[in-house]
Design a protein around this motif. Sequence first.
Motif, mmCIF file in Angstrom:
data_model
loop_
_atom_site.group_PDB
_atom_site.id
_atom_site.type_symbol
_atom_site.label_atom_id
_atom_site.label_comp_id
_atom_site.label_asym_id
_atom_site.label_seq_id
_atom_site.Cartn_x
_atom_site.Cartn_y
_atom_site.Cartn_z
ATOM 1 N N GLN A 62 0.716 -1.125 0.078
ATOM 2 C CA GLN A 62 -0.043 0.059 -0.098
ATOM 3 C C GLN A 62 0.698 1.140 0.099
ATOM 4 O OE1 GLN A 62 -1.301 -1.284 3.771
ATOM 5 N NE2 GLN A 62 -0.954 0.587 4.756
ATOM 6 N N GLY A 63 0.151 2.529 -0.314
ATOM 7 C CA GLY A 63 0.927 3.555 -0.442
ATOM 8 C C GLY A 63 0.448 4.852 -1.185
ATOM 9 N N TRP A 64 1.131 5.809 -1.291
ATOM 10 C CA TRP A 64 0.625 6.883 -2.056
ATOM 11 C C TRP A 64 0.619 6.583 -3.451
ATOM 12 C CZ3 TRP A 64 -2.233 10.465 -0.003
ATOM 13 C CH2 TRP A 64 -2.149 11.002 1.490
ATOM 14 N N PHE B 21 10.696 4.152 -12.452
ATOM 15 C CA PHE B 21 9.542 3.964 -11.556
ATOM 16 C C PHE B 21 8.412 2.877 -12.025
ATOM 17 C CE2 PHE B 21 8.227 7.933 -13.887
ATOM 18 C CZ PHE B 21 7.220 7.619 -14.483
ATOM 19 N N SER B 22 7.609 2.395 -11.406
ATOM 20 C CA SER B 22 6.728 1.422 -11.612
ATOM 21 C C SER B 22 5.312 2.020 -12.192
ATOM 22 C CB SER B 22 6.616 0.324 -10.580
ATOM 23 O OG SER B 22 7.874 -0.299 -10.397
ATOM 24 N N PHE B 23 4.742 1.581 -13.133
ATOM 25 C CA PHE B 23 3.540 1.852 -13.419
ATOM 26 C C PHE B 23 2.710 0.782 -14.336
ATOM 27 C CE2 PHE B 23 5.703 3.068 -17.355
ATOM 28 C CZ PHE B 23 4.805 3.080 -18.229
ATOM 29 N N LEU C 132 -4.260 0.605 -1.735
ATOM 30 C CA LEU C 132 -3.791 -0.607 -1.812
ATOM 31 C C LEU C 132 -2.863 -0.415 -3.316
ATOM 32 C CD1 LEU C 132 -6.215 -3.138 -1.047
ATOM 33 C CD2 LEU C 132 -4.157 -2.659 0.117
ATOM 34 N N PHE C 133 -1.873 -1.191 -3.584
ATOM 35 C CA PHE C 133 -1.353 -1.318 -4.873
ATOM 36 C C PHE C 133 -1.745 -2.154 -5.693
ATOM 37 C CE2 PHE C 133 2.769 1.579 -4.234
ATOM 38 C CZ PHE C 133 1.912 2.556 -3.920
ATOM 39 N N VAL C 134 -2.133 -3.595 -5.247
ATOM 40 C CA VAL C 134 -2.597 -4.473 -5.840
ATOM 41 C C VAL C 134 -3.799 -5.044 -4.957
ATOM 42 C CG1 VAL C 134 -2.341 -7.066 -6.639
ATOM 43 C CG2 VAL C 134 -0.634 -5.181 -6.704
ATOM 44 N N ALA C 135 -5.283 -4.917 -5.298
ATOM 45 C CA ALA C 135 -6.393 -5.299 -4.578
ATOM 46 C C ALA C 135 -6.859 -6.514 -5.340
ATOM 47 C CB ALA C 135 -7.242 -4.043 -4.691
ATOM 48 N N THR C 136 -7.438 -7.414 -4.427
ATOM 49 C CA THR C 136 -8.444 -8.630 -4.737
ATOM 50 C C THR C 136 -9.478 -8.783 -3.791
ATOM 51 O OG1 THR C 136 -6.931 -10.202 -3.387
ATOM 52 C CG2 THR C 136 -6.001 -9.774 -5.732
ATOM 53 N N ASN D 280 -8.211 -6.863 0.189
ATOM 54 C CA ASN D 280 -8.629 -5.499 0.007
ATOM 55 C C ASN D 280 -8.430 -4.692 1.282
ATOM 56 O OD1 ASN D 280 -9.784 -3.623 -1.850
ATOM 57 N ND2 ASN D 280 -11.883 -4.138 -1.299
ATOM 58 N N TYR D 281 -7.448 -4.914 1.926
ATOM 59 C CA TYR D 281 -7.216 -4.200 3.253
ATOM 60 C C TYR D 281 -5.782 -3.505 3.456
ATOM 61 C CZ TYR D 281 -11.424 -6.391 5.203
ATOM 62 O OH TYR D 281 -12.724 -6.897 5.202
ATOM 63 N N LEU D 282 -5.990 -2.352 4.018
ATOM 64 C CA LEU D 282 -4.764 -1.441 4.274
ATOM 65 C C LEU D 282 -4.396 -1.687 5.664
ATOM 66 C CD1 LEU D 282 -5.991 1.805 3.189
ATOM 67 C CD2 LEU D 282 -4.631 0.474 2.072
ATOM 68 N N TYR D 283 -3.165 -1.786 6.015
ATOM 69 C CA TYR D 283 -2.714 -2.415 7.318
ATOM 70 C C TYR D 283 -1.847 -1.141 7.999
ATOM 71 C CZ TYR D 283 -4.093 -6.844 6.188
ATOM 72 O OH TYR D 283 -5.105 -8.004 5.810
#
Length: 199
Positions: free
Chosen positions: A27-29, A56-58, A131-135, A139-142
Amino acid sequence: MYPINKIPISYEHNGWCGSNFYLLPHQGWKIHVSATIQNYQTVLNHVAFLSQKLKFSFKYASSISLINSLLDIHGSRINGGKLITIYPQNKEHCSRLLYDLYRFLKNFSGPIVLTDAQFKGTTNISYRYGLFVATEEKNYLYCNGKKYLDKKEPYFLLPPFIDTDPFAKDALDPIKPNTLWDNISLDYAIQFSLGDNMK
């Protein structure tokens, strides 16, 4: 649609292509870049060039059907306009990339991404925390041993564990509501649309 600039493609799935230079955090900005049908190829070329230069990744929408659905005025208010998503490594990296993207893309138009905060008055560069990769299963932030749903609304919303927007000084000021509407109550909406942002 593919960038003219030669970039390494890490994956291609369901109309999306991704180019990863590092392992993505959970997760992140993250940064969204929007565009119009007319300027998307040029905008994508600029982002691909910067990605190669700055590593950078995109990911980006590569199929015309996906592009059209993301720009459809009757499309999803949560996903509308999100043609390109950039994944910074941390908050400081995000700040640097926002300014780099602004230098190259500030003169292009694009629909406003409703879930995000707009950067420096642009319509095409925005950001949010999530989230960067959600399924469906993931689907949760920690934060500090607790989990929080990555809640998406058609307006900018910080997760409960982030008190202030670190980029607020460069965000577009929220539109002040017209006081003439104060005495009007809304029962329901007949239809939601992204049309005002799709000019």
